[in-house]
Design an enzyme around this catalytic site. Structure first.
Site, PDB file in Angstrom:
ATOM      1  N   HIS A 193      -9.024   4.112  -1.589  1.00 46.17           N
ATOM      2  CA  HIS A 193      -7.721   3.466  -1.462  1.00 46.17           C
ATOM      3  C   HIS A 193      -7.408   2.627  -2.710  1.00 46.17           C
ATOM      4  CE1 HIS A 193      -4.202   1.783   0.222  1.00 46.17           C
ATOM      5  NE2 HIS A 193      -4.713   0.903   1.060  1.00 46.17           N
TER       6      HIS A 193
ATOM      7  N   CYS B 232       0.816  -1.219   0.000  1.00 49.34           N
ATOM      8  CA  CYS B 232       0.000   0.000   0.000  1.00 49.34           C
ATOM      9  C   CYS B 232       0.847   1.265   0.000  1.00 49.34           C
ATOM     10  CB  CYS B 232      -0.953  -0.008   1.194  1.00 49.34           C
ATOM     11  SG  CYS B 232      -1.965  -1.489   1.229  1.00 49.34           S
TER      12      CYS B 232
END
Lengths: 72, 387
Positions: free
Chosen positions: B335, B85
């Site tokens: 996200h 991430c």
């Protein structure tokens, strides 16, 4: 393999990966034994079990991949 | 090292876009960034392209040449950067170092991810590749469950911050409702967060960041060149840090504070000659609501164990003393994993330029972005200054 280990932290999983979708809800935990910590599936979860950090769980078996499985 | 500035920014609206391909997302965000920079695409000398999971979710690797072809960048060198991430901020840092070193004068940094075409179980499996798949995913661990265990341990070591976690989501949704690029455009209540569908105790679906399609791009150049050609406020990269930690949750010394964040922040503060009090706003990696509380402590904004108090007192609000995730963050803006870090920087630049519209904060001169990968096994922190 330690026969008993203490729960360092835990959770009850309701939304899983494809591989575990038939097992929800289930408990996974980070266990601690002799200052070593490792992740494990904890067998035997029922809604009336009160899970607490610090409680002991027992070694149950190795799964097909060779990972440890503990039980309440 | 040469001073580096952000010359141009571009991003897509974040969301669920079944009709848009990776190519479409890259074209939209990349073209916007190049136009915003006010340069010809022929002046771009290299592309640093961030992507986490397209190999699994969309059967697409080799994202560098894909993006280069879409944007018509010819034969320039391209590279795909992956750090779970944190991929976006890692790509940014590689591009920044390439310009700082003198290797290139102008580079493009991009990130894209397409996720919403896969079901929840498939996405959960794909994302689990950012943990130790054999030791963790194979015993039933998911990312929500890792951060749920972090939350439960935090409750044990400090205090129960369930209410404050919900307030993080409320703040994120409010900010997202003021951001046209945010996936979530509606406000949410504490009660709705706490009673949402359970994902991993104590996290409900409203404690979790979103599954998102999106892309974001930046044009980087030297501050010297930016001063010559930019018509906008110069946004200089004054600090940057990158640190790591163990990939498994079990091997970490502490799971209620992340060593990678603390070390990356220390590097960034030292490089900038700044301290936490100097930061006007920060985009932190709120993959889950508990993560936001841990992060604002690790970055030095609030004492360890007191992050929840700061949230309850409204300090992280747009009008608070330390506005956090003015964009809506991973929780409400979205996200799109490979694009997330770059989209955080997009928000910081937008705020420092004074272009954030209804969510613009009053004093925006120094901004920070904080991006973690996996179980905080990778962390990148950057500090930006508007001149």
């Amino acid at each position: 393999m330690a026969k008993k280990a203490k729960i360092y932290s835990f959770t009850i999983v309701y939304s899983s990966s494809e591989e575990f979708k038939d097992k929800v809800p289930y408990v996974v935990a980070v266990l601690e034994e002799n200052k070593e910590r490792f992740s494990s599936f904890i067998e035997g979860y029922k809604e009336d079990i009160e899970i607490k950090i610090g409680m002991e769980v027992e070694f149950s078996r190795f799964d097909e991949a060779g990972n440890v499985v503990y039980k309440f | 090292m040469r001073s580096v500035s952000v010359l141009g920014i571009g991003e897509t609206k974040m969301g669920r876009w079944p009709e848009k391909s990776l190519r479409d997302l890259i074209k939209e965000a990349g073209t916007k960034a190049i136009q915003d920079a006010g340069i010809e695409k022929e002046s771009i000398q290299a592309l640093y392209m961030s992507n986490f999971n397209a190999s699994y979710l969309a059967y697409q690797a080799h994202m560098g040449p894909l993006a280069s072809e879409v944007l018509g960048l010819g034969n320039i060198p391209t590279i795909r950067i992956e750090g779970a991430c944190a991929s976006g901020s890692l790509a940014f840092r590689q591009g920044m170092m390439a310009v700082a070193s003198g290797m290139y004068d102008i580079v493009l940094v991009g990130g894209a991810e397409k996720m919403t075409h896969r079901n929840t179980e498939e996405v959960t499996t794909g994302i689990a590749s950012a943990m130790d798949f054999e030791l963790e995913a194979k015993v039933g661990i998911t990312f929500p469950s890792i951060f749920a265990m972090i939350a439960n341990r935090y409750f044990y070591e400090y205090r129960n911050v369930r209410e404050e976690m919900a307030l993080c989501a409320v703040n994120a949704h409010h900010n997202g409702s003021l951001n046209p690029d945010a996936q979530m455009q509606k406000e949410i209540t504490v009660e709705k967060v706490k009673t949402g569908f359970p994902i991993a105790y104590p996290l409900t679906v409203f404690d979790c960041s979103l599954v998102t399609d999106g892309a974001a791009f930046l044009v980087l150049t030297t501050t010297e060149i930016a001063k010559k050609i930019s018509k906008k406020r110069i946004i200089e990269v004054v600090g940057s840090g990158h640190a790591g930690d163990t990939i498994t949750i079990g091997a970490k010394k502490s799971i209620t504070g992340f060593a990678s964040t603390q070390l990356a922040a220390k590097q960034a503060y030292e490089m900038a000659g700044m301290k936490p009090a100097d930061i006007d706003l920060c985009e932190v990696h709120d993959c889950f609501t508990i993560t936001q509380i841990v992060n604002i402590e690790d970055l030095g904004f609030f004492e360890k164990g007191k992050g929840g108090d700061a949230v309850a007192e409204g300090k992280i609000a747009l009008t608070g003393s330390k506005p956090i995730n003015t964009s809506g963050g991973l929780k409400a803006k979205g996200h799109p994993i490979g694009a997330t870090g770059i989209s955080q920087i997009y928000e910081i630049v937008t705020q420092l330029r004074g272009e954030a519209g209804p969510r613009q904060i009053k004093k925006a001169d120094i901004g920070m972005n904080h991006n973690i990968g996996g179980t905080a096994a990778t962390c990148v922190v950057n500090i930006f200054k508007g001149w």
